[in-house]
Design a protein around this motif. Structure first.
Motif, PDB file in Angstrom:
ATOM      1  N   SER A  18       0.838  -1.190   0.000  1.00  0.00           N
ATOM      2  CA  SER A  18       0.000   0.000   0.000  1.00  0.00           C
ATOM      3  C   SER A  18       0.876   1.245   0.000  1.00  0.00           C
ATOM      4  O   SER A  18       1.730   1.419   0.872  1.00  0.00           O
ATOM      5  CB  SER A  18      -0.898   0.007   1.240  1.00  0.00           C
ATOM      6  OG  SER A  18      -1.454   1.284   1.453  1.00  0.00           O
ATOM      7  N   ARG A  19       0.646   2.107  -1.002  1.00  0.00           N
ATOM      8  CA  ARG A  19       1.453   3.318  -1.111  1.00  0.00           C
ATOM      9  C   ARG A  19       1.285   4.216   0.114  1.00  0.00           C
ATOM     10  O   ARG A  19       2.237   4.842   0.571  1.00  0.00           O
ATOM     11  CB  ARG A  19       1.058   4.078  -2.383  1.00  0.00           C
ATOM     12  CG  ARG A  19       1.815   5.359  -2.625  1.00  0.00           C
ATOM     13  CD  ARG A  19       1.675   5.821  -4.056  1.00  0.00           C
ATOM     14  NE  ARG A  19       2.457   4.980  -4.954  1.00  0.00           N
ATOM     15  CZ  ARG A  19       2.043   4.555  -6.145  1.00  0.00           C
ATOM     16  NH1 ARG A  19       0.828   4.880  -6.572  1.00  0.00           N
ATOM     17  NH2 ARG A  19       2.813   3.812  -6.901  1.00  0.00           N
ATOM     18  N   GLU A  20       0.091   4.230   0.677  1.00  0.00           N
ATOM     19  CA  GLU A  20      -0.167   5.126   1.804  1.00  0.00           C
ATOM     20  C   GLU A  20       0.230   4.525   3.157  1.00  0.00           C
ATOM     21  O   GLU A  20       0.552   5.272   4.087  1.00  0.00           O
ATOM     22  CB  GLU A  20      -1.654   5.497   1.858  1.00  0.00           C
ATOM     23  CG  GLU A  20      -2.147   6.292   0.669  1.00  0.00           C
ATOM     24  CD  GLU A  20      -2.683   5.438  -0.461  1.00  0.00           C
ATOM     25  OE1 GLU A  20      -3.469   5.968  -1.255  1.00  0.00           O
ATOM     26  OE2 GLU A  20      -2.335   4.236  -0.541  1.00  0.00           O
ATOM     27  N   ASN A  21       0.198   3.190   3.272  1.00  0.00           N
ATOM     28  CA  ASN A  21       0.219   2.585   4.608  1.00  0.00           C
ATOM     29  C   ASN A  21       1.332   1.575   4.871  1.00  0.00           C
ATOM     30  O   ASN A  21       1.401   1.035   5.978  1.00  0.00           O
ATOM     31  CB  ASN A  21      -1.123   1.892   4.876  1.00  0.00           C
ATOM     32  CG  ASN A  21      -2.285   2.864   4.863  1.00  0.00           C
ATOM     33  OD1 ASN A  21      -2.162   3.965   5.374  1.00  0.00           O
ATOM     34  ND2 ASN A  21      -3.396   2.472   4.253  1.00  0.00           N
ATOM     35  N   ALA A  22       2.186   1.283   3.912  1.00  0.00           N
ATOM     36  CA  ALA A  22       3.219   0.261   4.134  1.00  0.00           C
ATOM     37  C   ALA A  22       4.544   0.896   4.537  1.00  0.00           C
ATOM     38  O   ALA A  22       4.940   1.941   4.009  1.00  0.00           O
ATOM     39  CB  ALA A  22       3.409  -0.576   2.878  1.00  0.00           C
ATOM     40  N   VAL A  23       5.224   0.248   5.467  1.00  0.00           N
ATOM     41  CA  VAL A  23       6.550   0.663   5.931  1.00  0.00           C
ATOM     42  C   VAL A  23       7.404  -0.588   6.071  1.00  0.00           C
ATOM     43  O   VAL A  23       6.961  -1.588   6.649  1.00  0.00           O
ATOM     44  CB  VAL A  23       6.484   1.388   7.291  1.00  0.00           C
ATOM     45  CG1 VAL A  23       7.883   1.721   7.795  1.00  0.00           C
ATOM     46  CG2 VAL A  23       5.637   2.652   7.196  1.00  0.00           C
ATOM     47  N   LEU A  24       8.627  -0.540   5.541  1.00  0.00           N
ATOM     48  CA  LEU A  24       9.578  -1.641   5.704  1.00  0.00           C
ATOM     49  C   LEU A  24      10.849  -1.126   6.353  1.00  0.00           C
ATOM     50  O   LEU A  24      11.239   0.023   6.158  1.00  0.00           O
ATOM     51  CB  LEU A  24       9.916  -2.279   4.359  1.00  0.00           C
ATOM     52  CG  LEU A  24       8.760  -2.990   3.656  1.00  0.00           C
ATOM     53  CD1 LEU A  24       8.344  -2.201   2.434  1.00  0.00           C
ATOM     54  CD2 LEU A  24       9.136  -4.405   3.281  1.00  0.00           C
ATOM     55  N   GLY A  25      11.516  -2.011   7.101  1.00  0.00           N
ATOM     56  CA  GLY A  25      12.784  -1.641   7.705  1.00  0.00           C
ATOM     57  C   GLY A  25      13.506  -2.847   8.263  1.00  0.00           C
ATOM     58  O   GLY A  25      12.861  -3.813   8.704  1.00  0.00           O
ATOM     59  N   GLN A  26      14.810  -2.798   8.204  1.00  0.00           N
ATOM     60  CA  GLN A  26      15.653  -3.805   8.866  1.00  0.00           C
ATOM     61  C   GLN A  26      16.306  -3.129  10.058  1.00  0.00           C
ATOM     62  O   GLN A  26      17.263  -2.384   9.921  1.00  0.00           O
ATOM     63  CB  GLN A  26      16.693  -4.361   7.901  1.00  0.00           C
ATOM     64  CG  GLN A  26      16.139  -5.219   6.792  1.00  0.00           C
ATOM     65  CD  GLN A  26      15.352  -6.416   7.256  1.00  0.00           C
ATOM     66  OE1 GLN A  26      14.442  -6.878   6.575  1.00  0.00           O
ATOM     67  NE2 GLN A  26      15.684  -6.962   8.417  1.00  0.00           N
ATOM     68  N   ILE A  27      15.771  -3.400  11.239  1.00  0.00           N
ATOM     69  CA  ILE A  27      16.105  -2.647  12.441  1.00  0.00           C
ATOM     70  C   ILE A  27      17.259  -3.246  13.239  1.00  0.00           C
ATOM     71  O   ILE A  27      17.703  -2.648  14.231  1.00  0.00           O
ATOM     72  CB  ILE A  27      14.872  -2.558  13.362  1.00  0.00           C
ATOM     73  CG1 ILE A  27      14.380  -3.969  13.731  1.00  0.00           C
ATOM     74  CG2 ILE A  27      13.770  -1.756  12.682  1.00  0.00           C
ATOM     75  CD1 ILE A  27      13.252  -4.000  14.751  1.00  0.00           C
ATOM     76  N   GLU A  28      17.764  -4.395  12.814  1.00  0.00           N
ATOM     77  CA  GLU A  28      18.628  -5.185  13.693  1.00  0.00           C
ATOM     78  C   GLU A  28      19.933  -4.486  14.039  1.00  0.00           C
ATOM     79  O   GLU A  28      20.382  -4.512  15.198  1.00  0.00           O
ATOM     80  CB  GLU A  28      18.909  -6.555  13.050  1.00  0.00           C
ATOM     81  CG  GLU A  28      17.694  -7.465  12.941  1.00  0.00           C
ATOM     82  CD  GLU A  28      16.893  -7.271  11.666  1.00  0.00           C
ATOM     83  OE1 GLU A  28      16.042  -8.118  11.381  1.00  0.00           O
ATOM     84  OE2 GLU A  28      17.133  -6.256  10.952  1.00  0.00           O
ATOM     85  N   VAL A  29      20.597  -3.869  13.056  1.00  0.00           N
ATOM     86  CA  VAL A  29      21.875  -3.213  13.347  1.00  0.00           C
ATOM     87  C   VAL A  29      21.674  -2.086  14.354  1.00  0.00           C
ATOM     88  O   VAL A  29      22.499  -1.867  15.246  1.00  0.00           O
ATOM     89  CB  VAL A  29      22.530  -2.698  12.046  1.00  0.00           C
ATOM     90  CG1 VAL A  29      23.680  -1.738  12.343  1.00  0.00           C
ATOM     91  CG2 VAL A  29      23.055  -3.881  11.226  1.00  0.00           C
ATOM     92  N   GLY A  30      20.558  -1.377  14.252  1.00  0.00           N
ATOM     93  CA  GLY A  30      20.253  -0.348  15.233  1.00  0.00           C
ATOM     94  C   GLY A  30      20.049  -0.890  16.632  1.00  0.00           C
ATOM     95  O   GLY A  30      20.225  -0.180  17.619  1.00  0.00           O
ATOM     96  N   MET A  31      19.690  -2.170  16.715  1.00  0.00           N
ATOM     97  CA  MET A  31      19.541  -2.837  18.010  1.00  0.00           C
ATOM     98  C   MET A  31      20.865  -3.376  18.528  1.00  0.00           C
ATOM     99  O   MET A  31      21.026  -3.547  19.737  1.00  0.00           O
ATOM    100  CB  MET A  31      18.551  -3.989  17.883  1.00  0.00           C
ATOM    101  CG  MET A  31      17.129  -3.590  17.556  1.00  0.00           C
ATOM    102  SD  MET A  31      16.303  -2.772  18.914  1.00  0.00           S
ATOM    103  CE  MET A  31      16.376  -4.043  20.171  1.00  0.00           C
ATOM    104  N   GLY A  32      21.794  -3.706  17.609  1.00  0.00           N
ATOM    105  CA  GLY A  32      23.089  -4.235  18.038  1.00  0.00           C
ATOM    106  C   GLY A  32      23.479  -5.564  17.446  1.00  0.00           C
ATOM    107  O   GLY A  32      24.449  -6.182  17.886  1.00  0.00           O
ATOM    108  N   ALA A  33      22.739  -6.030  16.429  1.00  0.00           N
ATOM    109  CA  ALA A  33      23.052  -7.305  15.779  1.00  0.00           C
ATOM    110  C   ALA A  33      22.673  -7.193  14.310  1.00  0.00           C
ATOM    111  O   ALA A  33      21.753  -6.453  13.960  1.00  0.00           O
ATOM    112  CB  ALA A  33      22.287  -8.456  16.426  1.00  0.00           C
ATOM    113  N   PRO A  34      23.344  -7.915  13.418  1.00  0.00           N
ATOM    114  CA  PRO A  34      22.915  -7.914  12.018  1.00  0.00           C
ATOM    115  C   PRO A  34      21.667  -8.767  11.849  1.00  0.00           C
ATOM    116  O   PRO A  34      21.367  -9.622  12.685  1.00  0.00           O
ATOM    117  CB  PRO A  34      24.110  -8.544  11.294  1.00  0.00           C
ATOM    118  CG  PRO A  34      24.719  -9.444  12.309  1.00  0.00           C
ATOM    119  CD  PRO A  34      24.536  -8.763  13.635  1.00  0.00           C
ATOM    120  N   PRO A  35      20.909  -8.556  10.773  1.00  0.00           N
ATOM    121  CA  PRO A  35      19.765  -9.429  10.518  1.00  0.00           C
ATOM    122  C   PRO A  35      20.204 -10.894  10.426  1.00  0.00           C
ATOM    123  O   PRO A  35      21.292 -11.196   9.929  1.00  0.00           O
ATOM    124  CB  PRO A  35      19.233  -8.933   9.166  1.00  0.00           C
ATOM    125  CG  PRO A  35      19.711  -7.523   9.066  1.00  0.00           C
ATOM    126  CD  PRO A  35      21.045  -7.503   9.743  1.00  0.00           C
ATOM    127  N   GLY A  36      19.324 -11.782  10.905  1.00  0.00           N
ATOM    128  CA  GLY A  36      19.708 -13.187  10.939  1.00  0.00           C
ATOM    129  C   GLY A  36      18.725 -14.147  10.320  1.00  0.00           C
ATOM    130  O   GLY A  36      18.878 -15.356  10.461  1.00  0.00           O
TER     131      GLY A  36
END
Length: 279
Positions: free
Chosen positions: A129-147
């Motif tokens: 949805s152009r109005e309502n979708a959000v994606l993000g890879q938050i892991e590095v901001g938490m302290g670990a790479p995505p797994g």
């Protein structure tokens, strides 16, 4: 489909199964949702199973925001049931999602961050949805790479520079930018999303099944990461997610309202950028 689920509601429309995540309060990935995914994957491997599965969310604000950080060992134990103790990781479970004979489509409204984004990436197609979708890879901001697959999928879909941008900034991407980068197939006006996905799903479901399965298998052979790469990413994540950096940053995020319908969770990409710098 004969199984019942605690966190997924299902509706069959001809040869298309609609699977809606419904795990209040905000659709976190925990042991119950993982257990239901394992069961659903088993159902989809049976003869006569639906040809196409459309995944969406009952919550307009959250598709799958991320894992439940208080239940990592519990959901990992459930994930192991899909492949055995040697594959006890969410990453290997999501690789199984990529390999089911059904075509899997994500209809994305709300936030899909961390493992929520990784689930979407494991599926065959993503329409947002152009109005309502959000994606993000938050892991590095938490302290670990995505797994659980993001490093593998985003590198292939976005290219090196944009994958590094997505992973290292831990920022939120709206649907238009995600489409331009290749994170999703298409961003559509919200009012058009349901009809477009339904039409696409029914079109694919009407084609000869053997041809669809063979084509998907061939593309998987070219594009999916090897199991060893998925296991290696999972091992690094599982090691670092229990470390001090993650504990300190998670504690501050929980203080601000993480895993609730709070501004800190709704705007998590911004919240992560506001945290005190870590060593």
């Amino acid at each position: 489909m004969t199984s019942s689920f605690e966190t997924i509601t299902t509706r069959l429309d001809g040869r298309v199964l609609y699977a809606t995540f419904d795990a209040p309060p905000i659709n976190l990935i925990g042991p119950e949702l993982v257990r239901d995914l394992v069961t659903l994957l088993g159902d989809l491997a049976q003869p006569g199973s639906p040809r196409v599965v459309v995944f969406d969310s009952a919550d307009p604000d959250f598709f799958i925001p991320h894992v439940d950080l208080t239940k990592v060992p519990a959901y990992t134990a459930q994930a192991a049931k899909a492949g055995g103790p040697g594959d006890a990781s969410l990453g290997m479970l999501l690789r199984s999602v990529s390999q089911v004979p059904a075509v899997t489509i994500v209809k994305l409204r709300g936030r899909a961050r961390g493992a929520g984004s990784e689930f979407a990436l494991a599926c065959d197609m993503r329409f947002a949805s152009r109005e309502n979708a959000v994606l993000g890879q938050i892991e590095v901001g938490m302290g670990a790479p995505p797994g659980a697959g993001a490093l593998q999928h985003l590198s292939r879909l976005l290219g090196r520079g944009r994958a590094l941008e997505a992973v290292l900034t831990s920022a939120d991407f709206d649907a238009d930018l995600a489409e331009r980068y290749g994170w999703v197939n298409r961003a559509l006006p919200d009012a058009e999303l349901d009809d477009f996905v339904a039409s696409t799903a029914q079109r694919i479901a009407g084609f000869p099944r053997d041809a669809v399965i063979a084509a998907k298998a061939a593309i998987n052979d070219i594009t999916l990461p090897e199991p060893a790469a998925v296991r290696a990413d999972a091992a690094v994540f599982q090691h670092l997610v229990s470390g001090d950096n993650v504990k300190v940053r998670a504690a501050e995020l929980f203080r601000r309202g993480l895993q609730t319908r709070s501004p800190a969770e709704l705007d998590l990409g911004t919240t992560l950028g506001d945290l005190e710098a870590a060593d």
